[in-house]
Design a protein around this motif. Sequence first.
Motif, PDB file in Angstrom:
ATOM      1  N   HIS A   1      53.054  39.838  36.611  1.00 17.46           N
ATOM      2  CA  HIS A   1      54.237  40.090  37.428  1.00 17.46           C
ATOM      3  C   HIS A   1      53.845  40.654  38.780  1.00 17.46           C
ATOM      4  O   HIS A   1      54.357  40.237  39.827  1.00 17.46           O
ATOM      5  N   SER A   2      52.929  41.621  38.758  1.00 13.01           N
ATOM      6  CA  SER A   2      52.491  42.253  39.998  1.00 13.01           C
ATOM      7  C   SER A   2      51.819  41.241  40.925  1.00 13.01           C
ATOM      8  O   SER A   2      52.086  41.204  42.128  1.00 13.01           O
TER       9      SER A   2
ATOM     10  N   ARG B   1      53.340  38.988  44.762  1.00 13.32           N
ATOM     11  CA  ARG B   1      52.667  39.008  46.068  1.00 13.32           C
ATOM     12  C   ARG B   1      52.270  37.613  46.553  1.00 13.32           C
ATOM     13  O   ARG B   1      51.556  37.482  47.546  1.00 13.32           O
TER      14      ARG B   1
END
Length: 381
Positions: free
Chosen positions: A311-312, A316
């Motif tokens: 997810h992180s 981005r």
Amino acid sequence: MSRLRVGLMDPVMAARPTADAFSRANYLSAVAGRVDSYWVPDHINGQTPRPLWDPKYTAAARILQSPDAAMEAWTLLGSLAARRRFNRISLGIGVTDTGKRHPAVTAQAAATLNLLTRGRAVLGIGPGERVGNEPYGVDWSKPVARFEEALATIRALWESKGQVVNRDSPFFPLRNAIFDLPPYRGRWPKIWVAAHGPRMLRATGRHGDGWFPGFAHRPQDYVQRLEVIRSAASDVGRDPMSITPAFWIPVFAGSSRAAVDEGLDTTVVKAWCLNAPAEFFAHQGASHPLGEDCTGMQDHSNFTMDEAGVHSAAARVPLSVVKAMMLTGTVDDVLEQAAVWRDHGVRHLVVVNFGAMQPKLRKGLGTMLPFSKVLRGLRRL
């Protein structure tokens, strides 16, 4: 300018209710769409992080059992060839791996498929990826050198005319080897090489019948690398224009630009874009979430990432990178983008419908009609 030829790529993941249901449906759509070629990848596992294979993230999870339930490519193509021997569509591996598969076995499989299809087999081939080799005990220290030797071994066996073959090689030495399968009417399968780096590009020019890269390229990169291939072909006395310039790229088409952008701006689609190298991100003015030295699909194993990590990283990935890795938008948008690739040298474009990767099943299924229109439109470019 010759007509753009069109191919359809199948993800070959085990489906429901029967394992080959999705692949059979894809093949029938290829026939109905009158495409020129039908392709299957040769992987043991997939390239989607396992935590994202859930209906809340992707509609594909409702249809396909697992992101890593990859069916064996040669077996599947053999099944299609046996059932439909008289179709005109070429069947290709896109692409097989010279790491985990011995080239003598690849030579045999491709020659067999060529006989079953009456000369319509295409051997797509490349060095593979770390994730498909190292976890299974295959050495990954010299993938390009191994590839070069594998390709030379395949050619040596095909050209042996049934005579004993002895060949020194650091990877695949042949000692009194016999290969006596015949070519179909004197023709062996075409060899299309998935090349990206300079050494692989030169090998394509020396030995390949086609160039078959995928992401991540820009059109200007493609035309420059095609020149490297053609120069290498000329250096060894080959006709540089005899090498087919092909390209593989996903399509995400929909009824409107806004609907497509909504589907692209999702965790699962952005996570897939982590397969691009850091260099490609930099071309779009972005930094790769996995680091400046990330080589993308060739080396990383994103399926081992946990849910929080993926997810992180996906958050981005800018939309500019996502769009640069696909043909996206309305049918007209997609055809306009495909024409750019044609104008930069592509003569055989292989596509896959990426719309089912978005979370909502209804919207995923809704991309099927625009995608079929894209297939028809590509044939007119």
